[in-house]
Each structure stands twice: as structure tokens, then as C-alpha cells.
Motif scaffolding. Structure first.
Motif, mmCIF file in Angstrom:
data_model
loop_
_atom_site.group_PDB
_atom_site.id
_atom_site.type_symbol
_atom_site.label_atom_id
_atom_site.label_comp_id
_atom_site.label_asym_id
_atom_site.label_seq_id
_atom_site.Cartn_x
_atom_site.Cartn_y
_atom_site.Cartn_z
ATOM 1 N N PRO A 351 0.805 -1.226 0.000
ATOM 2 C CA PRO A 351 0.000 0.000 0.000
ATOM 3 C C PRO A 351 0.837 1.275 0.000
ATOM 4 C CG PRO A 351 -0.073 -1.034 2.167
ATOM 5 C CD PRO A 351 0.615 -1.995 1.246
ATOM 6 N N HIS A 352 2.007 1.257 0.663
ATOM 7 C CA HIS A 352 2.850 2.453 0.749
ATOM 8 C C HIS A 352 4.317 2.048 0.656
ATOM 9 C CE1 HIS A 352 -0.673 4.754 1.954
ATOM 10 N NE2 HIS A 352 -0.907 3.851 2.891
ATOM 11 N N PRO A 353 4.801 1.699 -0.537
ATOM 12 C CA PRO A 353 6.188 1.239 -0.664
ATOM 13 C C PRO A 353 7.223 2.264 -0.198
ATOM 14 C CG PRO A 353 5.177 1.623 -2.831
ATOM 15 C CD PRO A 353 4.093 1.666 -1.831
ATOM 16 N N ALA A 354 6.898 3.542 -0.324
ATOM 17 C CA ALA A 354 7.842 4.564 0.138
ATOM 18 C C ALA A 354 8.005 4.506 1.655
ATOM 19 C CB ALA A 354 7.371 5.950 -0.287
ATOM 20 N N LEU A 355 6.944 4.166 2.368
ATOM 21 C CA LEU A 355 7.032 4.033 3.822
ATOM 22 C C LEU A 355 7.840 2.796 4.199
ATOM 23 C CD1 LEU A 355 6.306 5.049 6.589
ATOM 24 C CD2 LEU A 355 4.108 3.881 6.424
ATOM 25 N N CYS A 356 7.736 1.754 3.405
ATOM 26 C CA CYS A 356 8.571 0.567 3.595
ATOM 27 C C CYS A 356 10.040 0.953 3.475
ATOM 28 C CB CYS A 356 8.205 -0.494 2.567
ATOM 29 S SG CYS A 356 9.327 -1.913 2.501
ATOM 30 N N ARG A 357 10.354 1.721 2.451
ATOM 31 C CA ARG A 357 11.740 2.160 2.257
ATOM 32 C C ARG A 357 12.209 3.056 3.407
ATOM 33 N NH1 ARG A 357 11.040 4.287 -2.339
ATOM 34 N NH2 ARG A 357 10.880 6.451 -1.695
ATOM 35 N N GLU A 358 11.309 3.913 3.884
ATOM 36 C CA GLU A 358 11.650 4.802 5.000
ATOM 37 C C GLU A 358 11.942 3.988 6.266
ATOM 38 O OE1 GLU A 358 11.680 9.159 5.844
ATOM 39 O OE2 GLU A 358 11.060 8.113 4.028
ATOM 40 N N SER A 359 11.194 2.931 6.492
ATOM 41 C CA SER A 359 11.440 2.066 7.652
ATOM 42 C C SER A 359 12.807 1.408 7.547
ATOM 43 C CB SER A 359 10.348 0.991 7.747
ATOM 44 O OG SER A 359 9.061 1.569 7.837
ATOM 45 N N ILE A 387 15.350 -10.465 3.824
ATOM 46 C CA ILE A 387 15.736 -11.128 2.571
ATOM 47 C C ILE A 387 14.550 -11.207 1.613
ATOM 48 C CG2 ILE A 387 16.441 -13.357 1.612
ATOM 49 C CD1 ILE A 387 18.285 -13.683 4.026
ATOM 50 N N GLN A 388 13.358 -11.399 2.153
ATOM 51 C CA GLN A 388 12.164 -11.460 1.298
ATOM 52 C C GLN A 388 11.945 -10.164 0.522
ATOM 53 O OE1 GLN A 388 8.868 -12.471 3.833
ATOM 54 N NE2 GLN A 388 9.706 -14.479 4.388
ATOM 55 N N LEU A 389 12.469 -9.055 1.058
ATOM 56 C CA LEU A 389 12.260 -7.752 0.423
ATOM 57 C C LEU A 389 13.263 -7.475 -0.694
ATOM 58 C CD1 LEU A 389 11.655 -5.633 3.659
ATOM 59 C CD2 LEU A 389 9.926 -6.558 2.114
ATOM 60 N N LEU A 390 14.259 -8.347 -0.861
ATOM 61 C CA LEU A 390 15.287 -8.098 -1.875
ATOM 62 C C LEU A 390 14.766 -8.196 -3.302
ATOM 63 C CD1 LEU A 390 18.384 -9.895 -0.310
ATOM 64 C CD2 LEU A 390 18.104 -7.453 -0.749
ATOM 65 N N SER A 391 13.601 -8.773 -3.473
ATOM 66 C CA SER A 391 13.049 -8.886 -4.828
ATOM 67 C C SER A 391 12.267 -7.645 -5.249
ATOM 68 C CB SER A 391 12.141 -10.118 -4.921
ATOM 69 O OG SER A 391 11.077 -10.023 -3.983
ATOM 70 N N PHE A 392 12.144 -6.676 -4.347
ATOM 71 C CA PHE A 392 11.356 -5.473 -4.648
ATOM 72 C C PHE A 392 12.280 -4.300 -4.965
ATOM 73 C CE2 PHE A 392 8.677 -8.144 -2.052
ATOM 74 C CZ PHE A 392 7.449 -8.078 -2.714
ATOM 75 N N SER A 393 11.888 -3.528 -5.956
ATOM 76 C CA SER A 393 12.700 -2.397 -6.405
ATOM 77 C C SER A 393 12.297 -1.124 -5.668
ATOM 78 C CB SER A 393 12.554 -2.233 -7.920
ATOM 79 O OG SER A 393 11.189 -2.045 -8.276
ATOM 80 N N LYS A 394 12.394 0.029 -6.345
ATOM 81 C CA LYS A 394 12.058 1.354 -5.796
ATOM 82 C C LYS A 394 12.904 1.682 -4.566
ATOM 83 C CE LYS A 394 7.272 1.262 -7.433
ATOM 84 N NZ LYS A 394 5.833 1.373 -7.071
ATOM 85 N N GLY A 395 14.158 1.219 -4.579
ATOM 86 C CA GLY A 395 15.068 1.524 -3.490
ATOM 87 C C GLY A 395 14.936 0.617 -2.291
ATOM 88 N N ILE A 396 13.962 -0.280 -2.302
ATOM 89 C CA ILE A 396 13.758 -1.172 -1.155
ATOM 90 C C ILE A 396 14.885 -2.200 -1.079
ATOM 91 C CG2 ILE A 396 12.250 -2.969 -0.221
ATOM 92 C CD1 ILE A 396 9.881 -1.327 -1.333
ATOM 93 N N ASN A 397 15.199 -2.846 -2.206
ATOM 94 C CA ASN A 397 16.240 -3.879 -2.189
ATOM 95 C C ASN A 397 17.614 -3.289 -1.864
ATOM 96 O OD1 ASN A 397 16.373 -2.527 -4.615
ATOM 97 N ND2 ASN A 397 15.909 -4.322 -5.872
ATOM 98 N N MET A 399 18.222 -0.724 0.006
ATOM 99 C CA MET A 399 18.264 -0.385 1.427
ATOM 100 C C MET A 399 18.441 -1.646 2.276
ATOM 101 S SD MET A 399 18.432 2.368 3.082
ATOM 102 C CE MET A 399 17.828 3.502 1.839
ATOM 103 N N VAL A 400 17.822 -2.741 1.872
ATOM 104 C CA VAL A 400 18.011 -4.007 2.581
ATOM 105 C C VAL A 400 19.479 -4.436 2.497
ATOM 106 C CG1 VAL A 400 17.458 -6.467 2.579
ATOM 107 C CG2 VAL A 400 15.634 -4.794 2.284
ATOM 108 N N LEU A 401 20.067 -4.256 1.330
ATOM 109 C CA LEU A 401 21.474 -4.626 1.165
ATOM 110 C C LEU A 401 22.374 -3.795 2.071
ATOM 111 C CD1 LEU A 401 21.508 -5.130 -2.697
ATOM 112 C CD2 LEU A 401 22.017 -6.885 -0.990
ATOM 113 N N ARG A 402 22.032 -2.549 2.278
ATOM 114 C CA ARG A 402 22.815 -1.718 3.203
ATOM 115 C C ARG A 402 22.705 -2.254 4.634
ATOM 116 N NH1 ARG A 402 24.654 3.108 1.182
ATOM 117 N NH2 ARG A 402 23.884 3.654 -0.901
#
Length: 527
Positions: A351-359, A387-397, A399-402
Motif C-alpha cells: 500500500p505504501h512502498p515509500a514508507l517501507c523504504r523509510e522504515s 531477505i524477502q524484500l530483496l526482490s522489490f525495487s524502488k530503493g527497497i532492495n 536499502m536491505v542490502l545496506r
């Protein structure tokens, strides 16, 4: 203002119409909050009049009045005795039209008349005059805001009055006037706006409607371009900070409005160039942490209340930036925060991928340089969630790698934990992605894993990972090619061919007296 006001309707209005209006109002106000969150722009607010029995609408549809019609309305207020309030109410409705607003301020004695009614002894006329000014403050024309300046001292004075209804009107009017021009802000500040807001907050801290209005007005003030030089130092010295921090906890009955507004105020203070030591000493970090943990628990239980994400957003920004400014010496103590951040990243992923990235950004700042929180992610078995989030783009993957890079940086034990959690398999997938940043970060994390244990070499080889590195070495951008070549040369020499790229890279490392394996970039908190 983010609550549903009890608006009185005509007796003939059906319950269905009332429900439809309430729903429309909720959507309208949520859209305003969403826009403010997405763009971080100054936004004006228009309070709905509870006593107005005309047909309720979110839009202004009245036709503009001519100059003569406006003058006639002004004369009606000036000459009337018992009907002054009624004339002012009619004027207020007319002032919803932007063209009529311009005509009004150009009319002779118009503002003098309004200020006279505002400062008079008739309470009803005073309230209606304040509503007229509130309509004017919502104008898109800066000249209208400047025309309202003579009312500034009275609007500030009434913040210490007895009428909370008038107080709210004055606060939202002042909040709408602040962005209009530097001249308006300068005049209001000179008239003691910051101290008036502080006193109002202190005196009305149990009135959440007023607290919300104060938060809105202060946030408007703090977003000014010149805020760092004048406004923020005055706010920091005013004594309002403890009240803002204490208001971060949402009220179960009233809603998120006051906490939302005060959280944005703190965000603007934290992200400015001032020293955050006062905010830290007053408990901003611990309060943001406590509220986020509480909200994380609610989200984990499936209680995603409407508007909750709009409070989470500024709290994350406050916490993330406080971690940057405080460094490793200032860290939260409750590891439940890790679970809360992971819950937010999961619950708001779609619903809010940008908030996911912010978290995840906040999680990166939390784990950068902190062995406690890196260990916490492993012990609480939260790494598979990431690790489950590594398949998602928009800066999410990326940030997980960081975040996993922060963990890997702490050494062999941590790298083993990451490998056991399945990170190596996920890296084989991210190395194939088209995003250059993702591939680069994947190579950095892979290098740390390979360096930690010989078993990782064997497992990576079994996964056919070496051909992935060879493909990157010959098909990708220069930075990725030399990194892939470096890994092949040091960890898989039988597959490696010394290339010009690798020689150039080693020469660059020699000149810079650095080593590619340095993970400082991974462990620097993001700004």
C-alpha cells in the motif's frame, strides 16, 4: 484538525447524506495529510464551521461579488446593530470566492471594519469576524495575507483567551498566514508569535483540538526558508520542546491529529542545522522509539487504523535523523524497535512502498556501527524477513542490502548468521538485477561473506555463482566489473584472468591508500 467534527445539519437531512458527507470529509482531510507527507509542502487548512446550516460542500461554488456588492455588505456590518453577526456571516460565505477576497481587501475600510469587529466586545461578532479572517487566510493570493496583518496582534492575544473555538480559529488563521510572505512572518514573529504558541500549548495541553492546531501553526512556521536563522533558535529557547515530545503519543479516542502535527514539528527541528543535543536531552529519541514500538505492536496485530501510517512517517524521520546527529553514542535501548521497523516494512510494502523504504532507511541508521542491533536482527530471526524484500525495487532492495552489509561488517560470526539465514541464495538473484546500485551493493556484501568463511566459497560455487561474477566482469559498468574481477582474483583464482580493469583498480587503491574491502560507505548513516 484531523478529526471528524460534529457538524449540525438541518433536520430534513437524512442519515445517509450525513454519512456520505462524513466519508467525503475524511477522504478530503486524509488527502491533505498525504500530500503534505509526500511533498513536505506547506499546506493551508480551512476549518469547517460547525454552526453553518447551509448545504455542506468541500468546494466553493459561490459567484464572485462586484465591488458595489462588497461595499454594501461592509455598510451592512457597520450600520447594523442587532444584525451585525448575520451580516458578518453572509460576508464570510461570500469570502470563500478567491475573486471576492481580492475585491474585499481593495475596498475602503474593509480590513479596518473586520479588525474593529474582531477587537470588539460582542462575542458573536468577534467570532464571525475571526471566521472572515480565516476565509481570507486561506486565499491563494499573497496580497490577501498581507492585508490581514493588522489583525495579527488580536489573533495572537486571543490565544490566551477563554474561548477554545476562537482559539482554534486564530491558530489555523495564523498558520495559513505564515507561508504567505517573509514580511508576514517577520511581523508575526516581532509581535511574539513563538511565545504566544508556547503559552497556548502549555495552558491548553489537555485540549487536544488546540494542541493539534498549535502543532499545525508551528509546523507552518518551521518550514519557512529563513527558519534556521531566526525561527528555530527562538523555538528551541521557548520551552515548547518538552510539550511537543509529550504530545507524540496518539490519543485512543481523539485520534492521530495532535501527534501527527507535533511529530512534523520535531522533524523540521531535527533535520535543521541546529544542535540536536537539547532534543536528545529532552527525550525525543526515547519517545519516538516508544511510540514506534507501540504502533508496531498494533500493526503486527492487524490493527492498521486509518491514518496511522501518516504518523509513522514523521516519527521515522525524526528517529533516523537523530541517530545520524547523535552518532553511536546516542542509541535506543529497546531492541523491540527492530521488530517494529520490520513489521512496518512488511505491512506497508504494497500500500505504501515509500514508507517501507523509510522504515528500512531508519533500520540502516540504527544498525550502522551498532553490534547490539545487528546481533538483535540475527537473534530475533528478522533477517529472513529482510531477505524477502530483496526482490522489490524502488530503493527497497538496495536499502536491505545496506542493512545486511552493516551486519556483515561485524565479522565472521555475523556473516555465518547471514549465510544460514539464506542471504547467499538471495545475492545470486540480486547480482542478476538491472539496477546498478543493487549489483554494486550485492558485490560488497558478497565479498564480506566470502572473506568470512571457506564454506561460503564452496556453497557459492555450488550455486553457480562464479558465472554470475564472470558475466558482470565482462558485461557491466566499469565499477561493477572491477569489483567482480577483484572478487574472482582473490577468492576464485582458477576462474580469474587479470584484466586491465583490475590493474587500473589496484593502481587506484594504491594511490588512495585504501582497500576495496573497506565498508565505510555501507556503515555511514544515511542523511
Amino acid at each position: 484538525m484531523w478529526r471528524l467534527k460534529s457538524i449540525r445539519h438541518k433536520a430534513s437531512r437524512s442519515a445517509k447524506d450525513l454519512d456520505e458527507f462524513k466519508q467525503k470529509k475524511r477522504e478530503f482531510e486524509k488527502a491533505l495529510r498525504q500530500a503534505r507527507r509526500d511533498r513536505q509542502l506547506i499546506s493551508k487548512r480551512l476549518l469547517q464551521n460547525e454552526d453553518d446550516e447551509e448545504e455542506v460542500s468541500m468546494e466553493t461554488s459561490s459567484a464572485p461579488l462586484s465591488l458595489e456588492q462588497v461595499r454594501e455588505m461592509i455598510r451592512g456590518v457597520q450600520c447594523g446593530v442587532e444584525e451585525k453577526a448575520a451580516h458578518l456571516a453572509s460576508l464570510r460565505k461570500a469570502l470563500r470566492n478567491p475573486d471576492t477576497q481580492l475585491t474585499f481587501i481593495k475596498s475602503e475600510n474593509s480590513m479596518h471594519m473586520l479588525v474593529g469587529q474582531l477587537s470588539g466586545h460582542n462575542a458573536q461578532c468577534q467570532l464571525e469576524a475571526a471566521r472572515c479572517l480565516h476565509e481570507l487566510s486561506h486565499s491563494p493570493h499573497p496580497s490577501v495575507g498581507q492585508a490581514c496583518l493588522p489583525a495579527g496582534p488580536y489573533l495572537l492575544t486571543y490565544l490566551s483567551g477563554q474561548s477554545t473555538k476562537l482559539m482554534e480559529l486564530c491558530l489555523y488563521t495564523l498558520g495559513n498566514l505564515c507561508p504567505d510572505s517573509a514580511l508576514v512572518r517577520e511581523k508575526l514573529l516581532a509581535q511574539g508569535m513563538v511565545s504566544a504558541l508556547t503559552n497556548c500549548f502549555q495552558n491548553q495541553r489537555y485540549n487536544l483540538a488546540v494542541v493539534e492546531a498549535v502543532g499545525f501553526t508551528l509546523s507552518q512556521l518551521l518550514q519557512a526558508k529563513d527558519a534556521t536563522e531566526q525561527i528555530i533558535p527562538a523555538v528551541m529557547a521557548s520551552g515548547i520542546i518538552p510539550h511537543l515530545i509529550s504530545a507524540l503519543t496518539p490519543d485512543a479516542e481523539f485520534g492521530f491529529g495532535p501527534a501527527f502535527e507535533c511529530a512534523w514539528c520535531l522533524h523540521y527541528l531535527v533535520s535543521s542545522n541546529v544542535d540536536n543535543s537539547m532534543l536528545l536531552s529532552e527525550g525525543a529519541l526515547s519517545q519516538c522509539t516508544a511510540v514506534l514500538i507501540k504502533l508496531g505492536g498494533a500493526v503486527a496485530q492487524g490493527n492498521l487504523l486509518d491514518g496511522m501510517e501518516l504518523l509513522i512517517w514523521p516519527l521515522l524521520r525524526c528517529l533516523g535523523n537523530l541517530l545520524v546527529s547523535g552518532g553511536c553514542d546516542v542509541m535506543p535501548e529497546d531492541t523491540r524497535l527492530l521488530a517494529a521497523l520490520c513489521v512496518f516494512s512488511q505491512a506497508y510494502l504494497h500500500p505504501h512502498p515509500a514508507l517501507c523504504r523509510e522504515s528500512l532507511w531508519t533500520l540502516n541508521n540504527l544498525t550502522a556501527g551498532s553490534s547490539v542491533f545487528c546481533s538483535g536482527l540475527l537473534l530475533l530471526k528478522l533477517v529472513p524477513v529482510l531477505i524477502q524484500l530483496l526482490s522489490f525495487s524502488k530503493g527497497i532492495n538496495s536499502m536491505v542490502l545496506r542493512v545486511v552489509g552493516n551486519i556483515a561488517h561485524h565479522g565472521t560470526h555475523y556473516c555465518v548468521g547471514l549465510t544460514e539465514a539464506g542471504l547467499l541464495t538471495a545475492l545470486c538473484a540480486t547480482l542478476k538485477m538491472a539496477e546498478p546500485e543493487v549489483v554494486t551493493l550485492s558485490l560488497e556484501v558478497l565479498y564480506m561473506l566470502l572473506y568470512s568463511s571457506p564454506q561460503v566459497h564452496e556453497e557459492f560455487t555450488r550455486m553457480n555463482g562464479v558465472p554470475l561474477l564472470e558475466a558482470i566482469q565482462y558485461n557491466s559498468e566499469v565499477e561493477q566489473r572491477v569489483r567482480a574481477a577483484y572478487i574472482l582474483h582473490h577468492h576464485f583464482p582458477s576462474f580469474s584472468e587479470v584484466s586491465i580493469d583490475l590493474l587500473l583498480f589496484m593502481l587506484l587503491c594504491w594511490f588512495q591508500n585504501t582497500d576495496w574491502s573497506d565498508t565505510a560507505t555501507l556503515n555511514q548513516p544515511m542523511a
